[in-house]
Design an enzyme around this catalytic site. Structure first.
Site, PDB file in Angstrom:
ATOM      1  N   CYS A 120       0.819  -1.220   0.000  1.00  0.00           N
ATOM      2  CA  CYS A 120       0.000   0.000   0.000  1.00  0.00           C
ATOM      3  C   CYS A 120       0.849   1.264   0.000  1.00  0.00           C
ATOM      4  O   CYS A 120       0.339   2.358  -0.230  1.00  0.00           O
ATOM      5  CB  CYS A 120      -0.916   0.009   1.211  1.00  0.00           C
ATOM      6  SG  CYS A 120      -1.997  -1.407   1.286  1.00  0.00           S
ATOM      7  N   HIS A 253      -3.280   6.873   4.179  1.00  0.00           N
ATOM      8  CA  HIS A 253      -3.666   5.633   3.493  1.00  0.00           C
ATOM      9  C   HIS A 253      -5.046   5.196   3.993  1.00  0.00           C
ATOM     10  O   HIS A 253      -5.332   5.222   5.187  1.00  0.00           O
ATOM     11  CB  HIS A 253      -2.622   4.554   3.778  1.00  0.00           C
ATOM     12  CG  HIS A 253      -3.015   3.212   3.263  1.00  0.00           C
ATOM     13  ND1 HIS A 253      -3.473   3.015   1.985  1.00  0.00           N
ATOM     14  CD2 HIS A 253      -3.035   1.993   3.854  1.00  0.00           C
ATOM     15  CE1 HIS A 253      -3.745   1.734   1.814  1.00  0.00           C
ATOM     16  NE2 HIS A 253      -3.493   1.096   2.931  1.00  0.00           N
ATOM     17  N   ASN A 283      -9.904  -0.678   1.168  1.00  0.00           N
ATOM     18  CA  ASN A 283      -8.470  -0.429   1.025  1.00  0.00           C
ATOM     19  C   ASN A 283      -8.046  -0.858  -0.378  1.00  0.00           C
ATOM     20  O   ASN A 283      -8.043  -2.048  -0.687  1.00  0.00           O
ATOM     21  CB  ASN A 283      -7.728  -1.236   2.102  1.00  0.00           C
ATOM     22  CG  ASN A 283      -6.222  -1.094   2.026  1.00  0.00           C
ATOM     23  OD1 ASN A 283      -5.687  -0.532   1.072  1.00  0.00           O
ATOM     24  ND2 ASN A 283      -5.536  -1.613   3.027  1.00  0.00           N
TER      25      ASN A 283
HETATM   26  N1  ACO Z   1     -16.710 -10.395  10.400  1.00  0.00           N
HETATM   27  C1  ACO Z   1     -17.101 -10.764  11.639  1.00  0.00           C
HETATM   28  N2  ACO Z   1     -16.216 -11.091  12.617  1.00  0.00           N
HETATM   29  C2  ACO Z   1     -14.914 -11.013  12.301  1.00  0.00           C
HETATM   30  C3  ACO Z   1     -14.441 -10.642  11.034  1.00  0.00           C
HETATM   31  C4  ACO Z   1     -15.414 -10.320  10.060  1.00  0.00           C
HETATM   32  N3  ACO Z   1     -15.079  -9.934   8.810  1.00  0.00           N
HETATM   33  N4  ACO Z   1     -13.101 -10.666  11.035  1.00  0.00           N
HETATM   34  C5  ACO Z   1     -12.728 -11.042  12.272  1.00  0.00           C
HETATM   35  N5  ACO Z   1     -13.823 -11.269  13.039  1.00  0.00           N
HETATM   36  C6  ACO Z   1     -13.887 -11.683  14.436  1.00  0.00           C
HETATM   37  C7  ACO Z   1     -12.615 -12.347  14.908  1.00  0.00           C
HETATM   38  O1  ACO Z   1     -12.624 -13.723  14.595  1.00  0.00           O
HETATM   39  C8  ACO Z   1     -12.687 -12.090  16.397  1.00  0.00           C
HETATM   40  O2  ACO Z   1     -13.564 -13.032  16.980  1.00  0.00           O
HETATM   41  P1  ACO Z   1     -13.251 -13.684  18.432  1.00  0.00           P
HETATM   42  O3  ACO Z   1     -13.217 -12.513  19.373  1.00  0.00           O
HETATM   43  O4  ACO Z   1     -14.376 -14.614  18.618  1.00  0.00           O
HETATM   44  O5  ACO Z   1     -11.897 -14.322  18.265  1.00  0.00           O
HETATM   45  C9  ACO Z   1     -13.357 -10.724  16.517  1.00  0.00           C
HETATM   46  O6  ACO Z   1     -14.021 -10.516  15.251  1.00  0.00           O
HETATM   47  C10 ACO Z   1     -12.397  -9.577  16.774  1.00  0.00           C
HETATM   48  O7  ACO Z   1     -11.291  -9.723  15.866  1.00  0.00           O
HETATM   49  P2  ACO Z   1     -10.077  -8.722  15.898  1.00  0.00           P
HETATM   50  O8  ACO Z   1      -9.073  -9.169  14.898  1.00  0.00           O
HETATM   51  O9  ACO Z   1      -9.629  -8.513  17.309  1.00  0.00           O
HETATM   52  O10 ACO Z   1     -10.781  -7.374  15.391  1.00  0.00           O
HETATM   53  P3  ACO Z   1     -10.161  -5.944  15.295  1.00  0.00           P
HETATM   54  O11 ACO Z   1     -10.971  -4.994  16.071  1.00  0.00           O
HETATM   55  O12 ACO Z   1      -8.664  -5.957  15.541  1.00  0.00           O
HETATM   56  O13 ACO Z   1     -10.403  -5.603  13.765  1.00  0.00           O
HETATM   57  C11 ACO Z   1      -9.219  -5.535  11.684  1.00  0.00           C
HETATM   58  C12 ACO Z   1      -9.818  -6.415  12.784  1.00  0.00           C
HETATM   59  C13 ACO Z   1     -10.341  -4.709  11.077  1.00  0.00           C
HETATM   60  C14 ACO Z   1      -8.591  -6.429  10.627  1.00  0.00           C
HETATM   61  C15 ACO Z   1      -8.151  -4.587  12.312  1.00  0.00           C
HETATM   62  O14 ACO Z   1      -7.248  -5.339  13.092  1.00  0.00           O
HETATM   63  C16 ACO Z   1      -7.385  -3.825  11.255  1.00  0.00           C
HETATM   64  O15 ACO Z   1      -7.915  -2.949  10.595  1.00  0.00           O
HETATM   65  N6  ACO Z   1      -6.085  -4.107  11.106  1.00  0.00           N
HETATM   66  C17 ACO Z   1      -5.251  -3.423  10.109  1.00  0.00           C
HETATM   67  C18 ACO Z   1      -5.498  -4.010   8.766  1.00  0.00           C
HETATM   68  C19 ACO Z   1      -4.889  -3.220   7.664  1.00  0.00           C
HETATM   69  O16 ACO Z   1      -4.900  -2.008   7.691  1.00  0.00           O
HETATM   70  N7  ACO Z   1      -4.381  -3.927   6.683  1.00  0.00           N
HETATM   71  C20 ACO Z   1      -3.910  -3.347   5.487  1.00  0.00           C
HETATM   72  C21 ACO Z   1      -2.550  -2.741   5.596  1.00  0.00           C
HETATM   73  S1  ACO Z   1      -2.097  -1.965   4.142  1.00  0.00           S
HETATM   74  C22 ACO Z   1      -1.499  -3.035   2.947  1.00  0.00           C
HETATM   75  O17 ACO Z   1      -0.338  -2.996   2.603  1.00  0.00           O
HETATM   76  C23 ACO Z   1      -2.398  -4.017   2.284  1.00  0.00           C
END
Ligand code: ACO
Length: 331
Positions: A120, A253, A283
Site C-alpha cells: 500500500c 492511506h 483499502n
Molecule cells: N466479520 C465478523 N467477525 C470477524 C471478522 C469479520 N469480517 N473478522 C474477524 N472477526 C472476528 C474475529 O474472529 C474475532 O472473533 P473472536 O473474538 O471470537 O476471536 C473478533 O471478530 C475480533 O477480531 P479482531 O481481529 O480482534 O478485530 P479488530 O478490532 O482488531 O479488527 C481488523 C480487525 C479490522 C482487521 C483490524 O485489526 C485492522 O484494521 N487491522 C489493520 C489491517 C490493515 O490495515 N491492513 C492493510 C494494511 S495496508 C497493505 O499494505 C495491504
C-alpha cells in the site's frame, strides 16, 4: 530515508485521474461468502462498500482511463512522457511489467517504464522516485500510477481479509513548475515485521502449503499502522520546517477509519482537513492515496497554495510520507 526538495528544483503534480471498476460490492453481499455482517464491518473498519473488477479486467485496463485522465488534465499526450512508474502488487503478470504495457497503450514510446512493488506504500515510493529523477534532470515529465486489483489475491473464504480490500487505480503527472510542489519525503521499511502482511508462494521462495492468498495479522498491522502514520508525518513536517497546524489537507492511506481517526487525533489535525473515502472503496492498496487525492480535488479542497500531507503504509512493512505545496488549479 528523509529529505527535502532540492533548491531550485520545483516539481509538482500537474494532472490527476482515477478509475474504479463498475461493480459495487456492499457489505451484505460479502456475508454470502463468509460469516460476517454489515454491522461488524462498518463498526470495525468504516467500510460500507468496495469496487471489484470484472473477470475480463486486468490492472492495466483499470489504470488506463486513470492515466488518460491525468494526462488530459496536464494537457499532455502519452508521447510527452519520459518516465512511467506503476506502483502495484497485482500487475497484469510478473512480466512484461504493467508499466511497459501501459506505456504501449498510451503511446509513451520514449518513456522508461516499470513496476514498483511496496504494498500500500507503493504510490508514495513511486512519487518520491519520480520526483528524484525529475529533480536530477533524468526525466522531464513523469506519469505515476498507483493501482491494485487485490480481489484477485484475496482468499474469498477468509473473513479477516476479504472485507477490507477493494480494487481501483489513480494516476498523477509530475512536471517541473515555477514554484511550490514537493517539499520533502520520508520513506522507510521494516522487513522484520513483513510476515504480518504477506503473500507466501508468490515468488521464488518455495512453501509447502502456500495458497497464494493475502495473509494478515490484523492486530499487528493495526499497531504498526497507527504508529507509523503519526511518526512519519511528524518527521517529514519537522524536516520541512512545518507543523501540523500548517497542513490544509491530510491524506492518510485508506485502510480503516479507526486507524485514520487514531492518527488524526494523535497528530492533532481537525477532522475537516482529513480526506476519507475508505467507506466507498475499502483499502485499494497502491490506489488508495491517488484515489483520495482525486476525491479531495473533486470536493474543492485541493487548490493552489494549499499544504497537502500524504502518508501511506502497508506490506513490507513499509511507509512513506510526502509534503507538497499544491500548485494545480482544480480541473
Ligand atoms: N466479520 C465478523 N467477525 C470477524 C471478522 C469479520 N469480517 N473478522 C474477524 N472477526 C472476528 C474475529 O474472529 C474475532 O472473533 P473472536 O473474538 O471470537 O476471536 C473478533 O471478530 C475480533 O477480531 P479482531 O481481529 O480482534 O478485530 P479488530 O478490532 O482488531 O479488527 C481488523 C480487525 C479490522 C482487521 C483490524 O485489526 C485492522 O484494521 N487491522 C489493520 C489491517 C490493515 O490495515 N491492513 C492493510 C494494511 S495496508 C497493505 O499494505 C495491504
Amino acid at each position: 530515508m528523509i529529505g527535502v526538495a532540492q533548491e531550485g528544483a520545483s516539481v509538482s503534480i500537474t494532472g490527476l485521474g482515477c478509475q474504479v471498476p463498475e461493480r459495487v460490492v456492499r457489505n451484505d453481499e460479502l456475508s454470502q461468502y463468509v460469516e460476517t455482517s454489515d454491522e461488524w464491518i462498518q463498526e470495525r473498519t468504516g467500510i460500507k462498500e468496495r469496487r471489484i473488477a470484472a473477470e475480463s479486467e486486468a490492472l492495466s485496463d483499470v489504470a488506463l482511463p486513470a492515466a488518460r485522465a491525468a494526462l488530459a488534465q496536464a494537457g499532455l499526450e502519452g508521447s510527452d512522457i519520459d518516465l512511467l512508474i506503476v506502483a502495484t502488487v497485482t500487475p497484469d503478470m510478473a512480466f512484461p511489467s504493467t508499466g511497459a504495457i501501459l506505456a504501449d497503450r498510451l503511446g509513451a514510446v520514449d518513456a522508461a517504464a516499470y513496476d514498483l512493488s511496496s504494498g500500500c506504500t507503493g504510490f508514495m515510493y513511486a512519487i518520491a522516485q519520480a520526483y528524484g529523477m525529475l529533480a536530477a534532470g533524468l526525466a522531464t515529465r513523469a506519469l505515476v500510477v498507483g493501482g491494485d486489483l487485490l480481489s484477485r489475491i484475496l482468499d474469498w473464504s477468509d473473513r479477516s481479509t476479504l472485507v477490507l480490500f477493494g480494487d481501483g487505480a489513480g494516476a498523477v503527472v509530475l512536471e517541473a513548475t515555477p514554484g511550490g510542489g514537493f517539499l520533502g519525503f520520508e520513506l522507510g521499511a521494516d522487513g522484520a515485521g513483513g510476515m504480518h502482511l504477506w503473500l507466501p508462494g508468490s515468488g521464488s521462495r518455495i512453501f509447502d502449503d502456500a495458497d497464494k492468498h493475502v495473509k494478515m495479522n490484523g492486530r499487528e498491522v493495526f499497531k504498526f499502522a497507527t504508529r507509523v502514520l503519526v511518526r512519519s508525518a511528524q518527521d517529514v513536517l519537522a524536516r520541512c520546517g512545518a507543523t501540523i497546524d500548517d497542513v490544509d489537507v491530510y491524506i492518510p492511506h485508506q485502510a480503516n477509519v479507526r486507524i485514520i481517526e487514531h492518527a488524526t487525533k494523535k497528530l492533532g489535525i481537525p477532522s475537516e482537513r482529513v480526506v476519507i473515502n475508505v467507506d466507498r472503496y475499502g483499502n485499494t492498496s497502491s490506489g488508495s492515496i491517488p484515489l483520495a487525492l482525486a476525491d479531495a480535488e473533486a470536493d474543492g479542497r485541493l487548490r493552489p497554495g494549499k499544504l497537502v500531507l500524504m502518508t501511506g503504509m502497508g506490506a513490507g512493512l513499509s511507509w512513506g510520507s510526502a509534503l507538497i505545496r499544491w500548485t494545480k488549479e482544480a480541473a
